[in-house]
Structures are given as C-alpha cells and as structure tokens.
Scaffold this active site. Sequence first.
Site, PDB file in Angstrom:
ATOM      1  N   HIS A 420       0.647  -1.183   0.140  1.00 39.53           N
ATOM      2  CA  HIS A 420       0.068  -0.003   0.139  1.00 39.53           C
ATOM      3  C   HIS A 420       0.873   1.325  -0.043  1.00 39.53           C
ATOM      4  CE1 HIS A 420      -3.558   2.095  -0.213  1.00 39.53           C
ATOM      5  NE2 HIS A 420      -4.556   1.297   0.718  1.00 39.53           N
ATOM      6  N   ARG A 421       1.952   1.208   0.152  1.00 35.73           N
ATOM      7  CA  ARG A 421       3.034   2.295   0.123  1.00 35.73           C
ATOM      8  C   ARG A 421       3.157   2.604  -1.509  1.00 35.73           C
ATOM      9  NH1 ARG A 421       8.291   0.227   2.593  1.00 35.73           N
ATOM     10  NH2 ARG A 421       7.935  -1.373   0.866  1.00 35.73           N
TER      11      ARG A 421
END
Length: 448
Positions: A420-421
């Site tokens: 999710h980064r």
Amino acid sequence: MHEFKLPDPGEGLLEADIVSWKVAVGDTVAVNDVLVEIETAKSLVELPSPFAGVVAELLVAEGATVEVGTPIIRIADPGESAEPLAEPVPPSVIPANAGMPDAARGIPGQARDDVVEPTASDALLVGYGAKQGSVHRRARKGSADTTAPPPAASVPASPASVEAPSLPRAKPPVRRVARDLGIDLATVTPTGQDGTITAEDVLAAAGVAASGAPGERRIPLRGVRREMFRTMTASLSVPQATAFLEVDVTATMELIETLKRRRDFTGLRISPLVVFAKAACLAIERVPEINSSYDERTDEVVLHEEVNLGIAAATPRGLLVPNIKGANRLNLLELTRAMNDLVPLAKEGKVPPSSMAGGTFSITNVGVFGVDGGTPIPNSGEAAIMCLGTIRRKPWVVGHGETERIEPRSVCTVTITFDHRLVDGEMGSKFLADVSTIMSDPALALLF
C-alpha cells in the site's frame, strides 16, 4: 593435488547445504563430471568438476552447511598419488547430524567435448554440469570389469578409501529425509533388506530422537524453507491491502479448449493460469505501479519496463517463485512454452539462481488445491501479487433486462494483494478490474 572450493552461486548467497556426493574416493573424473549436489536458498544445483583426475578426499559430509570458498573435495592429477595432504585444511562447516556419504554410490558424469577446463575452482557457478542422461560411472582401478591391468603409473587407493569405517546403507531419498529431520543414520536401526535403512526407519527414529517432547517432531530450517521463512517475514513488514473479485471465466475456458486443438500448441500444457498471466501483463501497461519497487537507497519508486513474472510453485522443499524474464514481451504461445519449461524445474527444485532473482510481479494459483481464493503475500521487494482461485460451475446471472436469466457458468475468484506504500486502492482496483475483464472476455484484450 587440486582443491575444489564451494563456488559462489551468485545472487548474494553466502552458503549452501551439501545434499549428496555423486563421486567417491578413488573415482576417476573428467572436466565437467558432476561431483556433488548442493542446495542453496534458491534451488538445487549440481556442481561440475573443473579438474580431471582421481578423487582423493571428500572434505565435507552430506547434510553439512558450508560457506562459499570452503574446500569441499580434493582431486589428484592422473598418475599422481591420491593420498590426502599431510596437513589437510579443515573445512569451515556447520556440522549436521547426517553421516558421511556412502562410498558405494554416486555417478560421475561423462565429460562434454565442448567444455574448456577452468583455471580456477572459485569461479561463479554458472550451470548444472553434465546433461541428464549423459553420465556414466568409470571402472575403478582393480575392479572386476577392468579388462587390462593398471599401468605402472596408476593411482594407488587412498588410505581413506581403505580405512573408512562401514557406513549406514540407505538410498539417497532416505538420506535426504534423515538430513531434513536432523537424524544421524548411524543411530537408526535398519529393517530393510540386507540391512538397508528405509524411510520408515528414519521416521520411527525421528519420533524419538527428533522430538522435544512426546508427540513433537522438530525439523531444522534449511535451504529453500529457510529462505521462504526469511522472505515472508520481510514481506509482512510492509503495509498491505487485498482486493477480491468473482469473475465469470466461461469464455476463458472455451478459449483454452480452442487452443488445445491448434497445431502450434500440440504437446504443451495450457491452463487458465496462462491466460491469467497474459491478462496481468496487459493490465500492467495501464497500471505500471503494479510492476514497481522501492529503492531504499535513493528513496525512489522504480517503475520497471520489463515484467519479470514470478510463478509461485509449491515444492517438497518449500515455496519457490522463479520468474519468466520479460513476460510482457511474449505472446500467448511463447508464454505457454516458458511456463511449461519453468514449472517442472521448480517442482524439482532445480531452477537456476538467475531465474529466482529479479522478479518484479508474481502470480499464484491456489485453485489447483481446490481453494476458492486467499490473501497471498507479495514477494519481498515486489509491489503486488495476484491469486487465481479454483474454477467452479455456479449459477450466474447473465443478460440484461428482458434477456436476464440464470445459467451455469465457470466462475473463479481473482485476488490481488499489494504494497500500500506503492499502490493505492484505486490503482489496485483498476488493475484487478482490467484482469477480470480479459478473463471474462479474452477478445477484449485487443483493446489493451
């Protein structure tokens, strides 16, 4: 006397496990004959000999873990004495419980005419040695099938081959089981024919000798399983998100049946996974962040132009994820061939280290286990992984308005887990939708 050191297998690997010796003291070997099978954190590898001569000493026991650069075998020049050096260099090994190799087994390979003898034994490991089926065992000096007496300059038997104690009798697969369980074969009571130790004997011993308490069995982490333990731990250290979508893949199944009848696909195994892989490569063109990684040194997101497509494979030694380099440049036939070549090697654990490194995006197929879906963990350093569940026949709503009806269709769950980064919810959802669109109607791939 030549000393062969454990070569560097590349990819940053610093050690390997000695799985099984393919030669014994007194054997005559040629350049490129297979000496030993080792297991790295990536795969099984056969080491070819860089020297021609007679095996003088095996310096490391089967089951031992040795560091790169450690001497593992000594080979005497033809016509020279095969006696051990007066002051042998002790190998830097982490002892294992497995016993020394059985001197009665192992098959040295036949030398290949196209191989040039190396000048050093510490070069990078670049291959597996002799081709399968091209090896045979040479007669030893003084053996029953020798048709002529040995010449005057023949190599005398090494004291090690004369004075070696009687070793436990067990086939290579049984020795491997014993090594994996940490069982010393010398402590196992054999029940097989002629005093041979069977797998059941090893398992029975493991129930007592390898247990920390009644009902427990301890298995040491080695090789591929140790690497899987490390990489999965590293992967879970980053924030992840997962999305699911149930897809009607009836058209994909029909496409596969059509391809099976085509002449150019004759002899190839084609499955929904191939179409799934092709769909993923096409969808990456519209959402390139899926095929990205994070460079911690420069604090940059790296978008990779090449899709080095990892294919997760469950093997007896643990999870392997070899990758197909430049999969996005392959058409469906080429991708099918690449997967047909790669998957069998992965199941045997003999994928070359180069195919285990450099992956940028991976897929896994849990459908082969009858599982509807799951939340796969991305490989360390990769932004995402896709999962294909089992394909089941289900009632499905088709048509619109007055033509709406319920029909039996082939349906599966497609899943994506992403870092999710690097990938936000919109990117992940768009990618998942694109893959599912192609799976539900492969003809739409022409629009990508």
